[in-house]
Design a protein around this motif. Structure first.
Motif, PDB file in Angstrom:
ATOM      1  N   ALA A 152       0.837  -1.202   0.000  1.00 58.81           N
ATOM      2  CA  ALA A 152       0.000   0.000   0.000  1.00 58.81           C
ATOM      3  C   ALA A 152       0.874   1.255   0.000  1.00 58.81           C
ATOM      4  CB  ALA A 152      -0.918   0.001   1.204  1.00 58.81           C
ATOM      5  N   GLN A 153       1.976   1.195   0.749  1.00 65.37           N
ATOM      6  CA  GLN A 153       2.897   2.339   0.758  1.00 65.37           C
ATOM      7  C   GLN A 153       3.427   2.589  -0.638  1.00 65.37           C
ATOM      8  OE1 GLN A 153       6.053   1.299   3.449  1.00 65.37           O
ATOM      9  NE2 GLN A 153       4.800   1.525   5.270  1.00 65.37           N
ATOM     10  N   PHE A 154       3.812   1.495  -1.291  1.00 64.48           N
ATOM     11  CA  PHE A 154       4.373   1.567  -2.623  1.00 64.48           C
ATOM     12  C   PHE A 154       3.362   2.185  -3.588  1.00 64.48           C
ATOM     13  CE2 PHE A 154       6.166  -0.343  -6.469  1.00 64.48           C
ATOM     14  CZ  PHE A 154       7.500  -0.095  -6.245  1.00 64.48           C
ATOM     15  N   GLN A 155       2.118   1.700  -3.478  1.00 67.23           N
ATOM     16  CA  GLN A 155       1.052   2.161  -4.361  1.00 67.23           C
ATOM     17  C   GLN A 155       0.787   3.650  -4.167  1.00 67.23           C
ATOM     18  OE1 GLN A 155       0.019   0.124  -6.636  1.00 67.23           O
ATOM     19  NE2 GLN A 155      -0.983   1.937  -7.488  1.00 67.23           N
ATOM     20  N   LYS A 156       0.763   4.032  -2.902  1.00 65.07           N
ATOM     21  CA  LYS A 156       0.478   5.425  -2.570  1.00 65.07           C
ATOM     22  C   LYS A 156       1.556   6.350  -3.112  1.00 65.07           C
ATOM     23  CE  LYS A 156      -1.786   7.974   0.696  1.00 65.07           C
ATOM     24  NZ  LYS A 156      -1.850   8.374   2.081  1.00 65.07           N
ATOM     25  N   ALA A 157       2.811   5.937  -2.914  1.00 64.32           N
ATOM     26  CA  ALA A 157       3.925   6.752  -3.398  1.00 64.32           C
ATOM     27  C   ALA A 157       3.852   6.880  -4.912  1.00 64.32           C
ATOM     28  CB  ALA A 157       5.248   6.122  -2.983  1.00 64.32           C
ATOM     29  N   LYS A 158       3.582   5.760  -5.594  1.00 60.52           N
ATOM     30  CA  LYS A 158       3.504   5.762  -7.061  1.00 60.52           C
ATOM     31  C   LYS A 158       2.379   6.679  -7.543  1.00 60.52           C
ATOM     32  CE  LYS A 158       6.406   2.807  -9.084  1.00 60.52           C
ATOM     33  NZ  LYS A 158       7.310   3.276 -10.130  1.00 60.52           N
ATOM     34  N   ASP A 159       1.228   6.589  -6.869  1.00 58.30           N
ATOM     35  CA  ASP A 159       0.073   7.413  -7.243  1.00 58.30           C
ATOM     36  C   ASP A 159       0.407   8.894  -7.220  1.00 58.30           C
ATOM     37  OD1 ASP A 159      -1.636   5.441  -7.721  1.00 58.30           O
ATOM     38  OD2 ASP A 159      -2.783   5.588  -5.835  1.00 58.30           O
ATOM     39  N   LEU A 160       0.999   9.299  -6.085  1.00 61.00           N
ATOM     40  CA  LEU A 160       1.255  10.725  -5.926  1.00 61.00           C
ATOM     41  C   LEU A 160       2.346  11.182  -6.884  1.00 61.00           C
ATOM     42  CD1 LEU A 160      -0.010  12.858  -4.262  1.00 61.00           C
ATOM     43  CD2 LEU A 160       1.712  12.554  -2.534  1.00 61.00           C
ATOM     44  N   LEU A 161       3.336  10.314  -7.119  1.00 64.40           N
ATOM     45  CA  LEU A 161       4.366  10.664  -8.102  1.00 64.40           C
ATOM     46  C   LEU A 161       3.717  10.862  -9.467  1.00 64.40           C
ATOM     47  CD1 LEU A 161       7.415   8.376  -7.243  1.00 64.40           C
ATOM     48  CD2 LEU A 161       7.227  10.838  -6.992  1.00 64.40           C
ATOM     49  N   ARG A 186       8.639  19.686  -7.049  1.00 64.16           N
ATOM     50  CA  ARG A 186       7.408  18.891  -7.050  1.00 64.16           C
ATOM     51  C   ARG A 186       7.573  17.645  -6.191  1.00 64.16           C
ATOM     52  NH1 ARG A 186       6.532  17.606 -12.836  1.00 64.16           N
ATOM     53  NH2 ARG A 186       8.374  18.830 -13.316  1.00 64.16           N
ATOM     54  N   LEU A 187       8.792  17.070  -6.228  1.00 66.73           N
ATOM     55  CA  LEU A 187       9.038  15.901  -5.378  1.00 66.73           C
ATOM     56  C   LEU A 187       8.942  16.287  -3.903  1.00 66.73           C
ATOM     57  CD1 LEU A 187       9.862  13.010  -4.864  1.00 66.73           C
ATOM     58  CD2 LEU A 187      12.242  13.656  -5.216  1.00 66.73           C
ATOM     59  N   ALA A 188       9.488  17.467  -3.569  1.00 68.55           N
ATOM     60  CA  ALA A 188       9.436  17.902  -2.169  1.00 68.55           C
ATOM     61  C   ALA A 188       7.984  18.061  -1.719  1.00 68.55           C
ATOM     62  CB  ALA A 188      10.196  19.217  -1.997  1.00 68.55           C
ATOM     63  N   VAL A 189       7.148  18.621  -2.607  1.00 64.88           N
ATOM     64  CA  VAL A 189       5.734  18.795  -2.255  1.00 64.88           C
ATOM     65  C   VAL A 189       5.060  17.427  -2.122  1.00 64.88           C
ATOM     66  CG1 VAL A 189       3.529  19.691  -3.061  1.00 64.88           C
ATOM     67  CG2 VAL A 189       5.580  21.073  -3.312  1.00 64.88           C
ATOM     68  N   ALA A 190       5.346  16.533  -3.083  1.00 59.68           N
ATOM     69  CA  ALA A 190       4.729  15.205  -3.040  1.00 59.68           C
ATOM     70  C   ALA A 190       5.139  14.463  -1.779  1.00 59.68           C
ATOM     71  CB  ALA A 190       5.148  14.414  -4.273  1.00 59.68           C
ATOM     72  N   ARG A 191       6.415  14.568  -1.396  1.00 61.63           N
ATOM     73  CA  ARG A 191       6.902  13.859  -0.217  1.00 61.63           C
ATOM     74  C   ARG A 191       6.211  14.355   1.046  1.00 61.63           C
ATOM     75  NH1 ARG A 191      13.079  14.463   1.629  1.00 61.63           N
ATOM     76  NH2 ARG A 191      12.244  16.441   2.366  1.00 61.63           N
ATOM     77  N   ALA A 192       5.897  15.659   1.076  1.00 58.22           N
ATOM     78  CA  ALA A 192       5.236  16.188   2.263  1.00 58.22           C
ATOM     79  C   ALA A 192       3.785  15.741   2.336  1.00 58.22           C
ATOM     80  CB  ALA A 192       5.309  17.706   2.268  1.00 58.22           C
ATOM     81  N   LEU A 193       3.158  15.509   1.168  1.00 57.50           N
ATOM     82  CA  LEU A 193       1.724  15.215   1.175  1.00 57.50           C
ATOM     83  C   LEU A 193       1.428  13.721   1.264  1.00 57.50           C
ATOM     84  CD1 LEU A 193       0.517  17.798  -1.472  1.00 57.50           C
ATOM     85  CD2 LEU A 193       0.380  17.937   1.014  1.00 57.50           C
ATOM     86  N   VAL A 194       2.455  12.889   1.076  1.00 57.95           N
ATOM     87  CA  VAL A 194       2.200  11.464   0.920  1.00 57.95           C
ATOM     88  C   VAL A 194       1.677  10.807   2.197  1.00 57.95           C
ATOM     89  CG1 VAL A 194       4.513  10.607   1.471  1.00 57.95           C
ATOM     90  CG2 VAL A 194       3.142   9.412  -0.225  1.00 57.95           C
ATOM     91  N   THR A 195       1.947  11.427   3.341  1.00 57.94           N
ATOM     92  CA  THR A 195       1.531  10.797   4.592  1.00 57.94           C
ATOM     93  C   THR A 195       0.152  11.254   5.059  1.00 57.94           C
ATOM     94  OG1 THR A 195       2.804  12.512   5.681  1.00 57.94           O
ATOM     95  CG2 THR A 195       3.818  10.350   5.528  1.00 57.94           C
ATOM     96  N   ASP A 196      -0.601  11.967   4.208  1.00 56.23           N
ATOM     97  CA  ASP A 196      -1.893  12.535   4.607  1.00 56.23           C
ATOM     98  C   ASP A 196      -1.793  13.322   5.901  1.00 56.23           C
ATOM     99  OD1 ASP A 196      -3.268  11.446   2.481  1.00 56.23           O
ATOM    100  OD2 ASP A 196      -3.536   9.537   3.522  1.00 56.23           O
ATOM    101  N   PRO A 197      -0.953  14.351   5.930  1.00 56.65           N
ATOM    102  CA  PRO A 197      -0.789  15.100   7.185  1.00 56.65           C
ATOM    103  C   PRO A 197      -2.013  15.951   7.477  1.00 56.65           C
ATOM    104  CG  PRO A 197       0.408  16.163   5.422  1.00 56.65           C
ATOM    105  CD  PRO A 197      -0.152  14.905   4.836  1.00 56.65           C
ATOM    106  N   GLU A 198      -2.114  16.359   8.754  1.00 52.92           N
ATOM    107  CA  GLU A 198      -3.214  17.236   9.147  1.00 52.92           C
ATOM    108  C   GLU A 198      -2.873  18.689   8.896  1.00 52.92           C
ATOM    109  OE1 GLU A 198      -5.420  16.890  13.060  1.00 52.92           O
ATOM    110  OE2 GLU A 198      -3.943  15.283  13.175  1.00 52.92           O
ATOM    111  N   VAL A 199      -1.600  19.002   9.061  1.00 55.46           N
ATOM    112  CA  VAL A 199      -1.135  20.371   8.843  1.00 55.46           C
ATOM    113  C   VAL A 199       0.071  20.293   7.916  1.00 55.46           C
ATOM    114  CG1 VAL A 199      -0.370  22.489   9.955  1.00 55.46           C
ATOM    115  CG2 VAL A 199      -1.601  20.796  11.275  1.00 55.46           C
ATOM    116  N   VAL A 200       0.103  21.149   6.916  1.00 56.16           N
ATOM    117  CA  VAL A 200       1.277  21.170   6.048  1.00 56.16           C
ATOM    118  C   VAL A 200       1.835  22.576   6.017  1.00 56.16           C
ATOM    119  CG1 VAL A 200       2.216  20.436   3.855  1.00 56.16           C
ATOM    120  CG2 VAL A 200       0.025  19.547   4.590  1.00 56.16           C
ATOM    121  N   LEU A 201       3.138  22.701   6.273  1.00 55.32           N
ATOM    122  CA  LEU A 201       3.789  23.996   6.177  1.00 55.32           C
ATOM    123  C   LEU A 201       4.586  24.004   4.879  1.00 55.32           C
ATOM    124  CD1 LEU A 201       5.181  24.404   9.810  1.00 55.32           C
ATOM    125  CD2 LEU A 201       2.900  24.792   8.968  1.00 55.32           C
TER     126      LEU A 201
END
Ligand SMILES: Nc1ncnc2c1ncn2[C@@H]1O[C@H](COP(=O)(O)OP(=O)(O)OP(=O)(O)O)[C@@H](O)[C@H]1O
Ligand SMILES: [Mg+2]
Lengths: 251, 266
Positions: B131-140, B163-178
């Protein structure tokens, strides 16, 4: 004052190492990180260790041959070469070479990771940067340094045989039996204890310097160079000091 | 000058209302004798996108770094869900909930693009490996980076790294993103795509975003609140339409920079 300063540095170094080993699993993929570290620390250092070991053995054989001949003790060549290598030269030289090859690489890599905020990024992801980056290196050092030191001893003794027996026509048979008689389990113990201690010291010191590269009033590329120099100089000094202390305790 | 600074439209209320997720109160930070943040107070409502604008060098990055504890600050308070998160043990809930996009990306340069995405997922350890793999691939894929997944960050263009930096920050479904300048160095199409993605993901997963950016027009469109920093203080805090209504040249030069350029060249 300097004494208190040094003591507090030693304290933070130990905390850093304990933290690194304690959080070694942080961030996952521990086996992959261990394999990569073994390659970096062990396999990459093989050539330099073998070359230095061979030439140390060759020189010892040469010097030993002439010096012992003065006292009419040429037959002791195997004893001299094997004991000096096993108890003293192999642990120290191997560790100093490893500090030069692997320690500098470690300090520079961590220093760059610090100055490009990669360490901050790890921490913000909830990964212990000490555990993730430094833990595997400390663990791997515990067996790579003894193994490479043992290799150093074996290659060195072979080097002594090459110069003493092959080039200078001493009797090879008596050389090897002198080696066998000379080395006791106590000597092997001392050799491996030193290797273990030097390995931990070298890796911990170099990693500590790289990890805290931002704390020495420099930034960017200069902070990395300062950290690398401090790492390799401090670990070389620490190796020699620890060598004296361990020898004094074990002899 | 002073008259202008005190010319605030909305003075942030000192006591956070319950819907405020994050609030910064009276934050002060100096480096040596240089006072960078003089008195910064603002609130970030739950589920909102707050844009932090301001001239280069006013301390926007310093402010974000203070919020997550990468820099110690001299005075003030940071509240997350009404609780003080000043010291490390109390900061844990904030750190657990938030992701950070660094101004200079801070990509892990000895790991591949895909590994960069997987590292934060593994740290959470909530999903199975596939699932981690799938999620990372999706967002990429959504960031148009799927072809690069086996390359190293150094082999990517500046915009791809961002774009990778933004994707990496969003991949964990955070509650707050700076986000510290999530669109710096992107072409206009990609810039829109990143903003669009932030807004879309924000609508899907209802995260709260704090976006430092120099793209004023885009910020006015996507954000629900604007905080304008000037000389280490919050010179404006309010809705985008209130910001647009500002007549003061101090704001308008910054906001309508194209007209300002045209005018000055006329
Ligand atoms: N580690 C530091 N040491 C000393 N001064 C610093 C440090 N970090 C930032 N500053 C100073 O703080 C001020 C604000 O810096 P900051 O990076 O927050 O600006 P910024 O608003 O993010 O600008 P930009 O939009 O260009 O990114 C600058 O004047 C900078 O020189
Ligand atoms: Mg900045």
């Amino acid at each position: 004052m300097w004494f208190i300063n040094a003591l507090s540095k030693a304290g933070s170094l130990s905390c850093f190492s304990v933290l690194a080993l304690f959080h070694i699993r942080s961030g996952g993929t521990l086996p992959a990180r261990l394999i990569r570290t073994t390659y970096e620390l062990g396999i990459r250092c093989l050539p330099v260790i073998s070359i230095v070991a061979l030439f140390s053995g060759l020189v010892l054989g040469l010097q030993g041959h002439y010096v012992l001949a003065r006292f009419g003790a040429s037959g002791m060549l195997g004893t001299l070469v094997s004991l000096s290598l096993c108890r003293e030269l192999a642990p120290v030289l191997a560790a100093v070479m490893m500090a030069g090859q692997a320690g500098t690489a470690l300090a520079a890599e961590l220093g760059i990771q610090r100055s490009t905020e990669q360490i901050d990024a790890l921490e913000l992801m909830g990964i212990s940067a000490e555990g993730y980056l430094v833990g595997p290196r400390l663990l791997v050092a515990c067996f790579v340094f003894p193994v490479l030191t043992a290799l150093f001893t074996i290659v060195g003794i072979t080097g002594g045989w090459l110069s003493g027996c092959v080039l200078l026509n001493q009797d090879g048979h008596s050389y090897w039996s002198a080696v066998r008689l000379a080395i006791h389990s106590k000597d092997i113990n001392e050799c491996l204890t030193k290797a273990l201690a030097f390995g931990l010291l070298t890796v911990a010191l170099c990693a500590f310097q790289g990890f805290n590269a931002h704390l020495h009033g420099e930034a960017g590329a200069r902070s990395v160079s300062v950290a690398t120099v401090r790492g390799v100089v401090l670990s070389s000094i620490a190796i020699l000091v620890a060598d004296y202390l361990i020898t004094a305790l074990l002899v | 000058m002073n008259a202008m600074v005190s010319d605030k439209i909305t003075t942030p209320d000192p006591i956070p209302a319950p819907e405020e997720l994050l609030s910064v109160q009276g934050l002060k930070k100096s480096f040596g004798t240089k006072q960078v943040l003089q008195d910064v107070s603002f609130h970030v409502p739950h589920g909102g996108i707050v844009a932090i604008l301001g001239r280069s060098g006013t301390g926007k990055s310093v402010l974000l770094r203070c919020i997550v504890g990468l820099l110690p600050y001299d005075e003030g308070q940071i509240l997350f869900r009404g609780k003080n998160v000043d010291t490390p043990p109390f900061r844990a809930p904030l750190l657990k909930a938030c992701s950070y996009v660094f101004q200079h990306n801070a990509l892990f340069d000895s790991s591949t693009v895909l590994e960069n995405m997987l590292i934060p997922l593994r740290a959470r350890g909530e999903l199975s490996e596939s699932a981690q793999f799938q999620k990372a691939k999706d967002l990429l894929g959504r960031m148009e980076l799927e072809d690069a997944s086996n390359r190293f960050p150094a082999e990517l263009s500046g915009g791809m790294q961002k774009r990778l930096a933004v994707a990496r920050a969003l991949v964990t479904d955070p509650e707050v993103v700076l986000f510290d300048e999530p669109t710096a160095g992107l072409d206009p199409i990609r810039r829109n795509a990143v903003f669009e993605m932030i807004v879309k993901l924000q609508r899907e997963s209802r995260f709260t975003a704090l976006v430092v950016t120099h793209d004023v027009q885009e910020a006015l469109i996507v954000s629900s609140r604007i905080v304008w920093l000037d000389a280490g203080c919050v010179a404006f805090s309010g809705t985008p339409s209130a910001f647009e209504a500002q007549e003061d040249p101090k704001f308008s030069l910054f906001r309508d920079n194209l007209q300002a350029l045209k005018q000055s060249l006329r």
